[in-house]
Design an enzyme around this catalytic site. Sequence first.
Site, PDB file in Angstrom:
ATOM      1  N   ASP A 183      56.563  14.615  40.025  1.00 12.20           N
ATOM      2  CA  ASP A 183      55.919  15.919  40.618  1.00 12.20           C
ATOM      3  C   ASP A 183      54.305  15.372  40.226  1.00 12.20           C
ATOM      4  OD1 ASP A 183      55.082  18.592  41.483  1.00 12.20           O
ATOM      5  OD2 ASP A 183      54.632  19.056  39.309  1.00 12.20           O
ATOM      6  N   LEU A 209      60.107  17.759  23.284  1.00 12.25           N
ATOM      7  CA  LEU A 209      60.895  18.741  23.107  1.00 12.25           C
ATOM      8  C   LEU A 209      59.783  19.800  22.564  1.00 12.25           C
ATOM      9  CD1 LEU A 209      63.832  19.827  23.494  1.00 12.25           C
ATOM     10  CD2 LEU A 209      64.271  19.581  21.273  1.00 12.25           C
ATOM     11  N   GLY A 210      58.822  20.175  23.259  1.00  8.29           N
ATOM     12  CA  GLY A 210      57.969  21.188  23.000  1.00  8.29           C
ATOM     13  C   GLY A 210      58.439  22.655  23.754  1.00  8.29           C
ATOM     14  N   ARG A 211      57.414  23.451  23.944  1.00  9.25           N
ATOM     15  CA  ARG A 211      57.875  24.659  24.344  1.00  9.25           C
ATOM     16  C   ARG A 211      58.442  24.589  25.998  1.00  9.25           C
ATOM     17  NH1 ARG A 211      52.069  26.836  22.574  1.00  9.25           N
ATOM     18  NH2 ARG A 211      51.521  24.799  23.365  1.00  9.25           N
ATOM     19  N   ILE A 212      57.903  23.706  26.636  1.00  9.58           N
ATOM     20  CA  ILE A 212      58.431  23.565  27.897  1.00  9.58           C
ATOM     21  C   ILE A 212      59.877  22.713  27.969  1.00  9.58           C
ATOM     22  CG2 ILE A 212      58.265  22.592  30.574  1.00  9.58           C
ATOM     23  CD1 ILE A 212      55.243  22.971  30.016  1.00  9.58           C
ATOM     24  N   ARG A 216      52.792  14.116  33.102  1.00 12.89           N
ATOM     25  CA  ARG A 216      51.491  13.745  33.331  1.00 12.89           C
ATOM     26  C   ARG A 216      51.891  12.276  33.929  1.00 12.89           C
ATOM     27  NH1 ARG A 216      49.925  17.889  33.755  1.00 12.89           N
ATOM     28  NH2 ARG A 216      48.020  18.865  33.206  1.00 12.89           N
ATOM     29  N   HIS A 219      52.290  17.649  42.611  1.00 14.48           N
ATOM     30  CA  HIS A 219      51.886  18.482  41.279  1.00 14.48           C
ATOM     31  C   HIS A 219      51.935  19.874  41.569  1.00 14.48           C
ATOM     32  CE1 HIS A 219      49.445  17.753  37.471  1.00 14.48           C
ATOM     33  NE2 HIS A 219      50.115  18.705  37.311  1.00 14.48           N
ATOM     34  N   GLU A 225      46.198  10.903  41.036  1.00 13.69           N
ATOM     35  CA  GLU A 225      46.367  12.015  41.975  1.00 13.69           C
ATOM     36  C   GLU A 225      45.115  12.255  42.786  1.00 13.69           C
ATOM     37  OE1 GLU A 225      47.887  15.264  39.643  1.00 13.69           O
ATOM     38  OE2 GLU A 225      49.731  14.262  39.253  1.00 13.69           O
TER      39      GLU A 225
END
Length: 329
Positions: free
Chosen positions: A261, A157-160, A237, A284, A266
């Site tokens: 995503d 629950l950070g900025r994004i 990630r 991604h 990758e």
Amino acid sequence: MAETDLKSVSVLMPAGFYARAAERILDTFDAVVIDRMDPALIPADKREKIVGMAALLGPDHVAVIDALPALQIVSNFGVGYHPVPSLHAIEKGVCVTHTPDVLNEEVADTALGVLLNTVRRFDRASDWLKTGQWEEKGSFAPSPLSLRGRTVGLFGLGRIGRAIARRIEAFGLPVHYHARHRVEDVSYAYHPTLVGLASAVDTLICIVPGTPETRHAVDAEVLKALGPDGVLVNVARGTVVDETALTAALRDGVIAAAGLDVFEDEPHVPAELVAMDNTFLTPHIGSGSARTRAAMGDLVADNLVAWFEKGEAVTPVPEARHLARRNAK
């Protein structure tokens, strides 16, 4: 160092780097461009002079960092940063920066897009129309899943994460979360463990950094707790999710579906995940609009300019805050 001196500052950059960042670095610095991040490709007469590097950090950058004895700063493209080369650079006293905030809303939009496509199959409905099957075979089948009635858990629950939570609320769904610590200024239900969060929700969205602590945090136990109606979305990630456990859970009906995503290796994506009918996969593209990528590119360049003009990074990664000033080295 005055701004007019920046052309004497050597900065390493891979060929084909993100356009806005590459344009500004080429215009501002003595840019050393190599086809791929291989230390063997660094010109011998530049190795001792390169003091900055712009890159999308990956495991292959460790050898490059070690090949540059004068390196002072690595400006990473992306809010996320690979822990192996980042921590390696920091341990050597090299400041590492990233591009937070400018992509928060874009990645949150992507998270909701991935979630909606996972449960409603809009991409497949579009293909049904475009390939003539609506006309030939009739209506597209109703989606087995719906967003209605779901409870959404956020792993992080950070900025994004907060931006995603606001969107989830707008859809009329309850929000729960798990993070290292309770966030005091939100009313969402907090769960001290990830398994506890997964047990309380049927939709889990991952939005945490890819660190050693979060590696394979979403494992077989968490997926089992999410349950047979469960939907997993990962826009964090690839290392956060144990792909082997996820593939088995999707195949065996342990959870209902997954929208991804990001992936562990990758751009390689396991063939079984690609072939599954209950996955929605994107390459991604979390921050992948021209507008947002340009803002990220500007921040990559801004960190380099600020470092060599003012001796201070604009947005160091948390682990490098003690190195954010050049005299702290």
